[in-house]
Design a protein around this motif. Structure first.
Motif, mmCIF file in Angstrom:
data_model
loop_
_atom_site.group_PDB
_atom_site.id
_atom_site.type_symbol
_atom_site.label_atom_id
_atom_site.label_comp_id
_atom_site.label_asym_id
_atom_site.label_seq_id
_atom_site.Cartn_x
_atom_site.Cartn_y
_atom_site.Cartn_z
ATOM 1 N N LEU A 1 0.844 -1.189 0.000
ATOM 2 C CA LEU A 1 0.000 0.000 0.000
ATOM 3 C C LEU A 1 0.881 1.241 0.000
ATOM 4 N N THR B 1 -7.140 -5.776 -12.657
ATOM 5 C CA THR B 1 -8.099 -5.435 -11.612
ATOM 6 C C THR B 1 -9.355 -6.262 -11.830
ATOM 7 N N THR C 1 -3.603 0.918 -9.118
ATOM 8 C CA THR C 1 -3.981 -0.156 -8.213
ATOM 9 C C THR C 1 -4.383 -1.390 -9.001
ATOM 10 N N GLN D 1 -0.154 -7.687 -4.972
ATOM 11 C CA GLN D 1 -1.109 -6.586 -4.950
ATOM 12 C C GLN D 1 -0.403 -5.257 -4.730
ATOM 13 N N THR E 1 -1.617 -1.339 -4.107
ATOM 14 C CA THR E 1 -2.759 -0.466 -3.826
ATOM 15 C C THR E 1 -2.259 0.953 -3.621
ATOM 16 N N SER F 1 -3.410 4.669 -2.620
ATOM 17 C CA SER F 1 -4.496 5.434 -2.000
ATOM 18 C C SER F 1 -4.413 6.901 -2.410
#
Length: 131
Positions: free
Chosen positions: A11, A40, A94, A126, A128, A130
């Motif tokens: 993240l 995705t 993402t 993954q 991600t 933000s």
């Protein structure tokens, strides 16, 4: 599956950086082109970048337009490993990122972008971003 291992996902805030790495623990893919794709949920697998199978290859590395100038693919030909350095990340980046090995040593851009030519895949990691 299982021939390639990716790591480095996580993240990060928009504008940040991440480095993904991929290696082949059991097979020597040093003579083949490698690529990175992302996906995705509900969308088709998307090409990110590709690099030829030899440091002396005349074919260039390739990037998707959406990541050009922000992502850099590089390769350690001695260690059977490929990295993807990602900078200026956006929420739209993402996805689950997967590395793959092509059956050819060098690629044209259409070949690099077509995931059907990649013979071996990792499980994915993954990423991600933000906002």
């Amino acid at each position: 599956q299982g021939h390639l291992v990716e790591f480095g996902g996580g993240l990060v805030q928009a504008g940040g950086s991440l480095k993904l790495s991929c290696y082949a623990p059991e097979r020597d893919f040093s003579g083949r082109a490698w690529g990175w794709f992302r996906q995705t949920p509900g969308k088709e697998r998307e090409f990110v970048a590709a690099i030829p199978g030899s440091a002396s290859a005349t074919e260039p590395t390739y990037y998707a337009d959406s990541v050009k100038g922000r992502f850099t693919i590089s390769r350690n030909y001695n260690k059977n490993m490929v990295d993807l350095q990602m900078a200026a990340l956006k929420p739209g980046d993402t996805a689950v990122y997967s590395c793959a090995v092509h059956y050819l040593p060098t690629l044209s851009k259409p070949q690099a972008m077509n995931y059907h030519g990649y013979e071996f895949w990792g499980q994915g990691t993954q990423v991600t971003v933000s906002s």
